[in-house]
Design a protein around this motif. Structure first.
Motif, PDB file in Angstrom:
ATOM      1  N   VAL A 150       0.866  -1.179   0.000  1.00 41.24           N
ATOM      2  CA  VAL A 150       0.000   0.000   0.000  1.00 41.24           C
ATOM      3  C   VAL A 150       0.902   1.228   0.000  1.00 41.24           C
ATOM      4  O   VAL A 150       1.857   1.304   0.767  1.00 41.24           O
ATOM      5  CB  VAL A 150      -0.929   0.019   1.236  1.00 41.24           C
ATOM      6  CG1 VAL A 150      -1.782   1.275   1.251  1.00 41.24           C
ATOM      7  CG2 VAL A 150      -1.792  -1.230   1.287  1.00 41.24           C
ATOM      8  N   LYS A 151       0.591   2.185  -0.874  1.00 42.12           N
ATOM      9  CA  LYS A 151       1.379   3.413  -0.928  1.00 42.12           C
ATOM     10  C   LYS A 151       0.714   4.474  -0.041  1.00 42.12           C
ATOM     11  O   LYS A 151      -0.435   4.844  -0.257  1.00 42.12           O
ATOM     12  CB  LYS A 151       1.506   3.924  -2.356  1.00 42.12           C
ATOM     13  CG  LYS A 151       2.424   5.133  -2.477  1.00 42.12           C
ATOM     14  CD  LYS A 151       2.637   5.519  -3.929  1.00 42.12           C
ATOM     15  CE  LYS A 151       3.624   6.653  -4.050  1.00 42.12           C
ATOM     16  NZ  LYS A 151       3.827   7.013  -5.466  1.00 42.12           N
ATOM     17  N   PHE A 152       1.458   4.953   0.943  1.00 42.61           N
ATOM     18  CA  PHE A 152       1.029   6.023   1.842  1.00 42.61           C
ATOM     19  C   PHE A 152       1.824   7.267   1.475  1.00 42.61           C
ATOM     20  O   PHE A 152       3.042   7.202   1.329  1.00 42.61           O
ATOM     21  CB  PHE A 152       1.313   5.651   3.300  1.00 42.61           C
ATOM     22  CG  PHE A 152       0.573   4.434   3.768  1.00 42.61           C
ATOM     23  CD1 PHE A 152      -0.693   4.559   4.324  1.00 42.61           C
ATOM     24  CD2 PHE A 152       1.124   3.174   3.655  1.00 42.61           C
ATOM     25  CE1 PHE A 152      -1.388   3.433   4.753  1.00 42.61           C
ATOM     26  CE2 PHE A 152       0.444   2.045   4.087  1.00 42.61           C
ATOM     27  CZ  PHE A 152      -0.817   2.174   4.633  1.00 42.61           C
ATOM     28  N   SER A 153       1.149   8.411   1.311  1.00 40.02           N
ATOM     29  CA  SER A 153       1.880   9.625   0.965  1.00 40.02           C
ATOM     30  C   SER A 153       1.173  10.856   1.493  1.00 40.02           C
ATOM     31  O   SER A 153      -0.032  10.858   1.737  1.00 40.02           O
ATOM     32  CB  SER A 153       2.050   9.738  -0.557  1.00 40.02           C
ATOM     33  OG  SER A 153       0.795   9.918  -1.174  1.00 40.02           O
ATOM     34  N   LYS A 159       5.824   6.238   1.458  1.00 38.06           N
ATOM     35  CA  LYS A 159       6.408   4.905   1.572  1.00 38.06           C
ATOM     36  C   LYS A 159       5.370   3.892   1.130  1.00 38.06           C
ATOM     37  O   LYS A 159       4.166   4.140   1.196  1.00 38.06           O
ATOM     38  CB  LYS A 159       6.930   4.622   2.967  1.00 38.06           C
ATOM     39  CG  LYS A 159       5.909   4.286   4.010  1.00 38.06           C
ATOM     40  CD  LYS A 159       6.621   3.882   5.302  1.00 38.06           C
ATOM     41  CE  LYS A 159       5.728   4.078   6.489  1.00 38.06           C
ATOM     42  NZ  LYS A 159       6.462   4.121   7.730  1.00 38.06           N
ATOM     43  N   THR A 160       5.861   2.755   0.670  1.00 40.96           N
ATOM     44  CA  THR A 160       5.006   1.669   0.224  1.00 40.96           C
ATOM     45  C   THR A 160       5.384   0.428   1.004  1.00 40.96           C
ATOM     46  O   THR A 160       6.563   0.060   1.046  1.00 40.96           O
ATOM     47  CB  THR A 160       5.176   1.425  -1.291  1.00 40.96           C
ATOM     48  OG1 THR A 160       4.856   2.627  -1.980  1.00 40.96           O
ATOM     49  CG2 THR A 160       4.280   0.299  -1.772  1.00 40.96           C
ATOM     50  N   ARG A 161       4.388  -0.170   1.631  1.00 41.17           N
ATOM     51  CA  ARG A 161       4.601  -1.402   2.388  1.00 41.17           C
ATOM     52  C   ARG A 161       3.249  -2.007   2.699  1.00 41.17           C
ATOM     53  O   ARG A 161       2.241  -1.319   2.685  1.00 41.17           O
ATOM     54  CB  ARG A 161       5.391  -1.137   3.666  1.00 41.17           C
ATOM     55  CG  ARG A 161       4.579  -0.416   4.717  1.00 41.17           C
ATOM     56  CD  ARG A 161       5.269  -0.075   6.012  1.00 41.17           C
ATOM     57  NE  ARG A 161       6.161  -1.064   6.498  1.00 41.17           N
ATOM     58  CZ  ARG A 161       7.163  -0.816   7.331  1.00 41.17           C
ATOM     59  NH1 ARG A 161       7.353   0.409   7.772  1.00 41.17           N
ATOM     60  NH2 ARG A 161       7.950  -1.764   7.752  1.00 41.17           N
ATOM     61  N   PRO A 162       3.212  -3.305   3.023  1.00 38.72           N
ATOM     62  CA  PRO A 162       1.959  -3.888   3.483  1.00 38.72           C
ATOM     63  C   PRO A 162       1.552  -3.252   4.825  1.00 38.72           C
ATOM     64  O   PRO A 162       2.402  -2.761   5.573  1.00 38.72           O
ATOM     65  CB  PRO A 162       2.290  -5.372   3.673  1.00 38.72           C
ATOM     66  CG  PRO A 162       3.484  -5.605   2.818  1.00 38.72           C
ATOM     67  CD  PRO A 162       4.264  -4.308   2.859  1.00 38.72           C
ATOM     68  N   ILE A 163       0.274  -3.269   5.116  1.00 36.05           N
ATOM     69  CA  ILE A 163      -0.220  -2.691   6.371  1.00 36.05           C
ATOM     70  C   ILE A 163       0.388  -3.424   7.565  1.00 36.05           C
ATOM     71  O   ILE A 163       0.732  -2.795   8.566  1.00 36.05           O
ATOM     72  CB  ILE A 163      -1.762  -2.707   6.387  1.00 36.05           C
ATOM     73  CG1 ILE A 163      -2.276  -1.749   5.305  1.00 36.05           C
ATOM     74  CG2 ILE A 163      -2.303  -2.339   7.760  1.00 36.05           C
ATOM     75  CD1 ILE A 163      -3.748  -1.867   4.996  1.00 36.05           C
ATOM     76  N   LEU A 164       0.545  -4.727   7.462  1.00 36.41           N
ATOM     77  CA  LEU A 164       1.220  -5.518   8.500  1.00 36.41           C
ATOM     78  C   LEU A 164       2.512  -6.063   7.910  1.00 36.41           C
ATOM     79  O   LEU A 164       2.479  -6.827   6.944  1.00 36.41           O
ATOM     80  CB  LEU A 164       0.339  -6.676   8.976  1.00 36.41           C
ATOM     81  CG  LEU A 164      -0.968  -6.293   9.654  1.00 36.41           C
ATOM     82  CD1 LEU A 164      -1.801  -7.533   9.959  1.00 36.41           C
ATOM     83  CD2 LEU A 164      -0.699  -5.524  10.938  1.00 36.41           C
ATOM     84  N   TYR A 177      -5.791   6.002   6.784  1.00 38.39           N
ATOM     85  CA  TYR A 177      -6.709   6.022   5.644  1.00 38.39           C
ATOM     86  C   TYR A 177      -6.535   7.276   4.802  1.00 38.39           C
ATOM     87  O   TYR A 177      -6.592   7.223   3.587  1.00 38.39           O
ATOM     88  CB  TYR A 177      -8.145   5.918   6.156  1.00 38.39           C
ATOM     89  CG  TYR A 177      -9.175   6.119   5.073  1.00 38.39           C
ATOM     90  CD1 TYR A 177      -9.502   5.067   4.218  1.00 38.39           C
ATOM     91  CD2 TYR A 177      -9.795   7.345   4.878  1.00 38.39           C
ATOM     92  CE1 TYR A 177     -10.429   5.233   3.205  1.00 38.39           C
ATOM     93  CE2 TYR A 177     -10.720   7.528   3.868  1.00 38.39           C
ATOM     94  CZ  TYR A 177     -11.043   6.470   3.037  1.00 38.39           C
ATOM     95  OH  TYR A 177     -11.947   6.643   2.037  1.00 38.39           O
ATOM     96  N   HIS A 178      -6.308   8.404   5.440  1.00 38.76           N
ATOM     97  CA  HIS A 178      -6.228   9.674   4.721  1.00 38.76           C
ATOM     98  C   HIS A 178      -4.924   9.846   3.941  1.00 38.76           C
ATOM     99  O   HIS A 178      -4.785  10.810   3.195  1.00 38.76           O
ATOM    100  CB  HIS A 178      -6.440  10.841   5.686  1.00 38.76           C
ATOM    101  CG  HIS A 178      -7.804  10.802   6.293  1.00 38.76           C
ATOM    102  ND1 HIS A 178      -8.924  11.192   5.612  1.00 38.76           N
ATOM    103  CD2 HIS A 178      -8.229  10.378   7.501  1.00 38.76           C
ATOM    104  CE1 HIS A 178      -9.986  11.025   6.372  1.00 38.76           C
ATOM    105  NE2 HIS A 178      -9.592  10.525   7.517  1.00 38.76           N
ATOM    106  N   CYS A 179      -3.980   8.935   4.115  1.00 41.65           N
ATOM    107  CA  CYS A 179      -2.704   9.029   3.398  1.00 41.65           C
ATOM    108  C   CYS A 179      -2.517   7.911   2.391  1.00 41.65           C
ATOM    109  O   CYS A 179      -1.456   7.798   1.776  1.00 41.65           O
ATOM    110  CB  CYS A 179      -1.552   9.043   4.405  1.00 41.65           C
ATOM    111  SG  CYS A 179      -1.596  10.498   5.455  1.00 41.65           S
TER     112      CYS A 179
END
Length: 187
Positions: A150-153, A159-164, A177-179
């Motif tokens: 998942v890409k968070f920005s 950064k991109t990584r799995p949630i866990l 959620y908002h990122c």
């Protein structure tokens, strides 16, 4: 949950407290400090304590995401600041701090200057407990959370990584959620 406590004792130097806090932080996921003298100016006190606890990453930002170069962010209600949870008069949604930071800190410090008359509580969930619950109740969801990047920005950071995921420190939960970049390929 690995929960630690440390009490600031009368006569204890800031250095003694900071070094003791570092030891507690190394052994616990959440640490509550109590007994801090309320007559001491909090920011200089926590500035020194945080420096003694380890390397400080200056992550403070404006609501736009623009970095300020400081390490502290104020969380307070301010109706003039729109679209920023840390200034809203509502509960913040479930999230992990630093979800979009490529170089997120291992520890976040929170100190209270003025306690709210009501509300303001923070709920923590141990990452290992979350995985145990998901393994029992929804193993398919657990697998997705562990394998789907998942890409968070926000602003210029991402950064991109799995949630866990696992890193050098063990299990890491990344969520805000908002990122999450919706509608773009998560690579």
């Amino acid at each position: 949950m690995q929960h630690g406590n440390i009490e600031y004792r009368k006569g204890m130097s800031t250095r003694e407290f900071g070094e003791a806090l570092r030891e507690v932080l190394l052994a616990h996921k959440v640490t509550v400090a109590s007994g801090i003298d309320p007559t001491v100016e909090q920011r200089p006190f926590w500035d020194e304590v945080s420096e003694l606890a380890g390397e400080v990453i200056p992550i403070a930002e404006r609501p736009s995401g623009e970095k300020t170069g400081d390490k502290w962010m104020e969380i307070r209600y301010d109706p003039a600041i729109k679209n920023a949870y840390r200034h809203a008069n509502i509960a913040q949604p479930m999230h992990t701090d630093g979800s979009y930071l490529a170089n997120a800190p291992d520890v976040m410090f929170f100190y209270c200057v003025k306690q709210a008359s009501a509300g303001g509580e923070t709920t923590f969930l141990d990452s290992a407990e979350l995985v145990d619950i998901l393994a029992r109740r929804d193993p398919g969801l657990l697998r997705e959370l562990q394998t789907t990047p998942v890409k968070f920005s926000k602003a210029d950071d991402q950064k991109t990584r799995p949630i866990l995921a696992e890193d050098a420190h063990g299990l890491v939960v990344t969520w805000n959620y908002h990122c999450v970049e919706i509608g773009r390929a998560h690579v």
